[in-house]
Design a protein around this motif. Structure first.
Motif, PDB file in Angstrom:
ATOM      1  N   LEU A 177      -8.965  -0.506 -13.425  1.00 43.61           N
ATOM      2  CA  LEU A 177      -8.020   0.596 -13.375  1.00 43.61           C
ATOM      3  C   LEU A 177      -8.705   1.742 -14.105  1.00 43.61           C
ATOM      4  CD1 LEU A 177      -4.737  -1.252 -14.508  1.00 43.61           C
ATOM      5  CD2 LEU A 177      -5.811  -1.244 -12.254  1.00 43.61           C
ATOM      6  N   ASP A 178      -9.199   2.712 -13.362  1.00 39.72           N
ATOM      7  CA  ASP A 178     -10.040   3.760 -13.947  1.00 39.72           C
ATOM      8  C   ASP A 178      -9.384   5.116 -13.719  1.00 39.72           C
ATOM      9  OD1 ASP A 178     -11.978   5.436 -14.893  1.00 39.72           O
ATOM     10  OD2 ASP A 178     -13.583   4.706 -13.595  1.00 39.72           O
ATOM     11  N   ARG A 179      -8.840   5.683 -14.780  1.00 41.07           N
ATOM     12  CA  ARG A 179      -8.177   6.992 -14.668  1.00 41.07           C
ATOM     13  C   ARG A 179      -9.161   8.121 -14.398  1.00 41.07           C
ATOM     14  NH1 ARG A 179      -4.958   5.192 -19.600  1.00 41.07           N
ATOM     15  NH2 ARG A 179      -2.922   4.541 -18.800  1.00 41.07           N
ATOM     16  N   ARG A 180     -10.453   7.853 -14.599  1.00 39.26           N
ATOM     17  CA  ARG A 180     -11.462   8.901 -14.383  1.00 39.26           C
ATOM     18  C   ARG A 180     -12.083   8.860 -12.995  1.00 39.26           C
ATOM     19  NH1 ARG A 180     -14.558   6.866 -19.637  1.00 39.26           N
ATOM     20  NH2 ARG A 180     -14.101   4.986 -18.421  1.00 39.26           N
ATOM     21  N   ASP A 181     -11.659   7.922 -12.170  1.00 36.60           N
ATOM     22  CA  ASP A 181     -12.217   7.794 -10.824  1.00 36.60           C
ATOM     23  C   ASP A 181     -11.935   9.069 -10.034  1.00 36.60           C
ATOM     24  OD1 ASP A 181     -12.886   7.163  -8.213  1.00 36.60           O
ATOM     25  OD2 ASP A 181     -11.939   5.184  -8.243  1.00 36.60           O
ATOM     26  N   PRO A 182     -12.963   9.795  -9.582  1.00 38.12           N
ATOM     27  CA  PRO A 182     -12.734  11.044  -8.843  1.00 38.12           C
ATOM     28  C   PRO A 182     -11.889  10.855  -7.587  1.00 38.12           C
ATOM     29  CG  PRO A 182     -15.045  10.827  -9.467  1.00 38.12           C
ATOM     30  CD  PRO A 182     -14.406   9.511  -9.771  1.00 38.12           C
ATOM     31  N   ALA A 183     -11.977   9.683  -6.965  1.00 33.23           N
ATOM     32  CA  ALA A 183     -11.209   9.438  -5.752  1.00 33.23           C
ATOM     33  C   ALA A 183      -9.709   9.384  -6.009  1.00 33.23           C
ATOM     34  CB  ALA A 183     -11.664   8.131  -5.099  1.00 33.23           C
ATOM     35  N   LEU A 184      -9.324   9.191  -7.290  1.00 36.77           N
ATOM     36  CA  LEU A 184      -7.908   9.060  -7.633  1.00 36.77           C
ATOM     37  C   LEU A 184      -7.341  10.322  -8.272  1.00 36.77           C
ATOM     38  CD1 LEU A 184      -7.952   5.452  -9.134  1.00 36.77           C
ATOM     39  CD2 LEU A 184      -7.602   6.162  -6.755  1.00 36.77           C
ATOM     40  N   ARG A 185      -8.160  11.374  -8.387  1.00 38.09           N
ATOM     41  CA  ARG A 185      -7.695  12.585  -9.068  1.00 38.09           C
ATOM     42  C   ARG A 185      -6.470  13.181  -8.381  1.00 38.09           C
ATOM     43  NH1 ARG A 185      -8.277  18.117  -8.755  1.00 38.09           N
ATOM     44  NH2 ARG A 185      -7.965  19.167 -10.772  1.00 38.09           N
ATOM     45  N   GLY A 186      -6.490  13.227  -7.064  1.00 37.43           N
ATOM     46  CA  GLY A 186      -5.357  13.804  -6.337  1.00 37.43           C
ATOM     47  C   GLY A 186      -4.074  13.051  -6.610  1.00 37.43           C
ATOM     48  N   ALA A 187      -4.154  11.718  -6.643  1.00 37.38           N
ATOM     49  CA  ALA A 187      -2.961  10.902  -6.861  1.00 37.38           C
ATOM     50  C   ALA A 187      -2.501  10.958  -8.315  1.00 37.38           C
ATOM     51  CB  ALA A 187      -3.244   9.455  -6.455  1.00 37.38           C
ATOM     52  N   LEU A 188      -3.429  10.762  -9.270  1.00 36.23           N
ATOM     53  CA  LEU A 188      -3.043  10.626 -10.665  1.00 36.23           C
ATOM     54  C   LEU A 188      -2.814  11.961 -11.370  1.00 36.23           C
ATOM     55  CD1 LEU A 188      -5.440   7.749 -11.829  1.00 36.23           C
ATOM     56  CD2 LEU A 188      -3.025   7.586 -11.209  1.00 36.23           C
ATOM     57  N   ASP A 189      -3.677  12.942 -11.124  1.00 38.72           N
ATOM     58  CA  ASP A 189      -3.617  14.193 -11.873  1.00 38.72           C
ATOM     59  C   ASP A 189      -2.763  15.257 -11.202  1.00 38.72           C
ATOM     60  OD1 ASP A 189      -5.357  12.954 -13.592  1.00 38.72           O
ATOM     61  OD2 ASP A 189      -7.147  13.938 -12.794  1.00 38.72           O
ATOM     62  N   LEU A 190      -2.606  15.152  -9.880  1.00 41.80           N
ATOM     63  CA  LEU A 190      -1.860  16.183  -9.151  1.00 41.80           C
ATOM     64  C   LEU A 190      -0.539  15.646  -8.610  1.00 41.80           C
ATOM     65  CD1 LEU A 190      -4.875  17.765  -7.214  1.00 41.80           C
ATOM     66  CD2 LEU A 190      -3.877  18.486  -9.387  1.00 41.80           C
ATOM     67  N   ALA A 191      -0.613  14.622  -7.762  1.00 43.29           N
ATOM     68  CA  ALA A 191       0.598  14.151  -7.090  1.00 43.29           C
ATOM     69  C   ALA A 191       1.622  13.565  -8.053  1.00 43.29           C
ATOM     70  CB  ALA A 191       0.232  13.116  -6.020  1.00 43.29           C
ATOM     71  N   ARG A 192       1.185  12.697  -8.965  1.00 44.47           N
ATOM     72  CA  ARG A 192       2.161  12.010  -9.818  1.00 44.47           C
ATOM     73  C   ARG A 192       2.958  12.961 -10.705  1.00 44.47           C
ATOM     74  NH1 ARG A 192       1.738   6.090 -12.704  1.00 44.47           N
ATOM     75  NH2 ARG A 192       3.964   5.959 -13.132  1.00 44.47           N
ATOM     76  N   ARG A 250       0.830  -1.204   0.000  1.00 46.46           N
ATOM     77  CA  ARG A 250       0.000   0.000   0.000  1.00 46.46           C
ATOM     78  C   ARG A 250       0.866   1.256   0.000  1.00 46.46           C
ATOM     79  NH1 ARG A 250      -4.342   0.022   4.621  1.00 46.46           N
ATOM     80  NH2 ARG A 250      -4.770   1.997   3.555  1.00 46.46           N
ATOM     81  N   ALA A 251       1.965   1.210   0.745  1.00 48.73           N
ATOM     82  CA  ALA A 251       2.856   2.367   0.796  1.00 48.73           C
ATOM     83  C   ALA A 251       3.477   2.654  -0.570  1.00 48.73           C
ATOM     84  CB  ALA A 251       3.953   2.135   1.834  1.00 48.73           C
ATOM     85  N   TYR A 252       3.952   1.611  -1.257  1.00 50.26           N
ATOM     86  CA  TYR A 252       4.539   1.821  -2.579  1.00 50.26           C
ATOM     87  C   TYR A 252       3.504   2.370  -3.559  1.00 50.26           C
ATOM     88  CZ  TYR A 252       8.815  -0.700  -1.277  1.00 50.26           C
ATOM     89  OH  TYR A 252       9.984  -1.095  -0.695  1.00 50.26           O
ATOM     90  N   ALA A 253       2.277   1.854  -3.494  1.00 44.14           N
ATOM     91  CA  ALA A 253       1.228   2.364  -4.372  1.00 44.14           C
ATOM     92  C   ALA A 253       1.024   3.858  -4.150  1.00 44.14           C
ATOM     93  CB  ALA A 253      -0.070   1.597  -4.131  1.00 44.14           C
ATOM     94  N   ALA A 254       0.972   4.281  -2.889  1.00 50.17           N
ATOM     95  CA  ALA A 254       0.739   5.689  -2.575  1.00 50.17           C
ATOM     96  C   ALA A 254       1.950   6.552  -2.905  1.00 50.17           C
ATOM     97  CB  ALA A 254       0.379   5.829  -1.094  1.00 50.17           C
ATOM     98  N   ILE A 255       3.157   6.045  -2.651  1.00 51.97           N
ATOM     99  CA  ILE A 255       4.371   6.816  -2.924  1.00 51.97           C
ATOM    100  C   ILE A 255       4.553   7.042  -4.419  1.00 51.97           C
ATOM    101  CG2 ILE A 255       6.904   6.707  -2.874  1.00 51.97           C
ATOM    102  CD1 ILE A 255       6.590   5.261  -0.131  1.00 51.97           C
TER     103      ILE A 255
END
Length: 275
Positions: free
Chosen positions: A232-247, A184-189
């Motif tokens: 694996l859904d790039r449009r998932d709103p819950a993942l916007r922070g991780a995929l669109d901002l953090a990465r 889980r840590a690697y996924a988030a990092i």
């Protein structure tokens, strides 16, 4: 923008015939549920060393190969990719690799990942190490491959980040529950998905499933043998922070230019022995 994968949690055994039949059963279930890729645990088809196999002399390699060929044929029939753990025999007297076979949706073996960081027992009694990272592209998503104890080597997970993977397929036969916390840590990092596939014998530690780029579980097989199909859904709103901002921001931060261009020349900065 979306791709469904099946994370599988079968019951492993020392019998390649039974293991092959279980793989094929789960492939049919995964394909029926719309999965484009099915992911299986470490060493599953041949049986995993120590737990399922006490000596390679007891393994019928011809049978293992027939079962693999049957799995590949079904993958082509169903149109599904397969990531399948198995020992891969080498020329005697060399020990096998601990491998993940990459079987395409056309039923062809297109690549193989050989475990690079083998344990002491694996290295001295059972396996020959591999040395190369492996990535594959399926329907616009890039996958990386890792096996079990490699969870303890952060450089491997950072390497796959640099290689641009969207999802890491991590196959294991775990011995402790902290393993899932590390995944889980690697996924988030690294802000990528992690599919974690383990055999049903180890569900007292944690379950197989899919971890999102935010480090949270998105799919969970549960404690019984089975599989879970998760997108694996790039449009998932819950993942916007991780995929669109953090990465993208972390990629810029690692490159360093956002800091270099703001470097200051100041005596108060240079001297580090004064308050």
């Amino acid at each position: 923008m979306s791709l469904a994968i099946a994370t599988c949690q079968p019951t492993s055994s020392s019998d390649p015939r039974a293991n092959g039949a279980e793989v094929r059963r789960m492939l049919r279930e995964a394909a029926a549920a719309g999965a484009r890729l099915a992911h299986f645990p470490e060493g599953f088809l041949s049986g995993y060393a120590v737990e399922d196999v006490s000596s390679w002399d007891t393994v019928d390699w011809a049978l293992v190969r027939r079962e693999l060929e049957d799995v590949a044929a079904l993958a082509g029939e169903l149109g599904i990719w397969v990531l399948l753990g198995s020992a891969h025999p080498l020329t005697a007297p060399h020990r096998p690799h601990n491998s993940l076979y990459v079987i395409s949706d056309e039923g062809r073996l297109v690549d193989r990942y050989d475990k690079r960081k083998c344990s002491h027992t694996e290295l001295t009694r059972f396996y020959s190490p591999g040395f190369d990272a492996v990535v594959l592209d399926v329907d616009g998503f890039r996958f990386g491959l890792a096996i079990c104890i490699e969870i303890n080597f952060s450089d491997l997970f950072a390497e796959y980040d640099r290689l641009g993977v969207d999802c890491l397929l991590l196959s294991a036969y775990p011995v402790d529950s902290i393993f899932a916390t590390k995944a889980r840590a690697y996924a988030a990092i690294h802000t990528y998905w992690v599919s974690l596939s383990v055999p049903a014998q180890t569900t007292h530690l944690f379950h197989s499933g899919l971890i999102g780029p935010h480090g949270e579980w998105l799919g969970d097989v549960g404690s019984d043998p089975g599989l879970v199909v998760t997108a694996l859904d790039r449009r998932d709103p819950a993942l916007r922070g991780a995929l669109d901002l953090a990465r993208p921001w972390r990629a810029s931060a690692r490159a360093g230019h956002i800091y270099d261009e703001r470097r200051v020349v100041d005596e108060r900065s240079r001297v580090r022995t004064e308050f």
